[in-house]
Design a protein around this motif. Structure first.
Motif, short mmCIF file in Angstrom:
data_model
loop_
_atom_site.label_atom_id
_atom_site.label_comp_id
_atom_site.label_asym_id
_atom_site.label_seq_id
_atom_site.Cartn_x
_atom_site.Cartn_y
_atom_site.Cartn_z
N ASN A 1 -3.80 -2.28 -10.27
CA ASN A 1 -4.67 -2.80 -9.22
C ASN A 1 -4.43 -4.26 -8.90
N ARG B 1 -1.62 -1.71 -6.01
CA ARG B 1 -2.54 -1.24 -4.97
C ARG B 1 -1.90 -0.23 -4.03
N ALA B 2 -1.07 0.63 -4.56
CA ALA B 2 -0.36 1.60 -3.71
C ALA B 2 -1.19 2.86 -3.52
N SER B 3 -1.29 3.30 -2.29
CA SER B 3 -1.96 4.58 -2.00
C SER B 3 -0.94 5.71 -1.89
N LYS B 4 0.34 5.34 -1.72
CA LYS B 4 1.41 6.34 -1.63
C LYS B 4 2.58 5.89 -2.50
N HIS B 5 3.20 6.85 -3.18
CA HIS B 5 4.40 6.53 -3.96
C HIS B 5 5.36 7.72 -4.02
N ILE C 1 2.54 2.60 2.50
CA ILE C 1 2.53 3.36 3.76
C ILE C 1 3.64 2.85 4.66
N ASP D 1 0.83 -1.21 0.00
CA ASP D 1 0.00 0.00 0.00
C ASP D 1 0.86 1.26 0.00
#
Length: 223
Positions: free
Chosen positions: A214, A198-202, A172, A170
């Motif tokens: 995804n 599925r990364a929310s932060k990069h 994080i 993810d």
């Protein structure tokens, strides 16, 4: 960065049936580094399975061969050895000749693909038993996992290889269990195809814009 070309050997023939191989197109080998998050925070998605490893093997084997390195993203990602495996290129043959010559090519290709299937099973077993672990780690140390990937990707022996980094996380970074994300200096990558699942932060990656997917299958298809 993408390479989807099979190795093809074209055999010429003459009236005296003296068949000699002609030009073989050689492609750069593939270096794939995988960072797989096994922390509890993403236990509901981003699950690596043997079928993904089989897909990965095919992608590399039919694109010039290469090598896979894998690391876990865990509570202390620095404390681990690399999981690695060499993948031999699958060199299929195509004949330009009569029916007899084509039958020879077909038989040879069948043998090549049978061997590749055996090698694929060995790859899945060797990598899968070490990499596919329960997601039970309490914290998520992305920083040190990225450092391990950086060192691997920058090795001199891989200078002219096509290089890829797959991050299944993810994104994080959490090493203290606080409510807020822990921060660290971004890691610089150059000439690397970075793919995140599925990364929310990069924001912790610089130099190469990551491809965001995804699913793990989509990530492998982007090699």
């Amino acid at each position: 960065m993408r390479t989807f070309i099979f190795f093809l050997a074209f055999l010429s023939f003459s009236c005296n049936d003296d068949n000699e191989p002609v030009d073989i197109v050689e492609e750069s080998p593939q270096l794939v580094v995988i960072l797989y998050d096994i922390s509890k925070s993403i236990d509901s998605y981003g699950i690596l399975k043997n079928q993904h490893l089989g897909q990965l093997y095919d992608r590399i084997a039919f694109s010039g061969g290469g090598k896979v390195y894998a690391y876990h993203i865990k509570s202390n990602s620095l404390k681990q050895e690399a999981i690695e495996f060499q993948i031999t290129a699958v060199d299929t043959l195509r004949y330009r000749g009569n029916r007899y010559q084509n039958e020879i090519a077909e038989k040879k290709n069948k043998e090549i693909l049978q061997k590749a299937q055996i090698d694929k099973s060995k790859f899945i077993e060797a990598i899968g038993t070490q990499l596919i672990l329960p997601k039970e780690e309490g914290y998520t140390d992305i920083e040190n996992a990225l450092k391990l990937a950086e060192v691997t990707l920058e090795q001199v022996e891989f200078k002219v290889w096509d290089k890829h980094l797959i991050i299944i996380s993810d994104g994080i970074h959490d090493i203290r269990g606080g409510l807020a994300e822990d921060s660290f200096e971004p890691v610089q990558f150059s000439d690397v195809n970075i793919i995140m699942v599925r990364a929310s932060k990069h924001h912790f990656i610089e130099g190469s814009s990551p491809v965001l997917t995804n699913t793990i299958s989509d990530a492998i298809n982007n090699l």
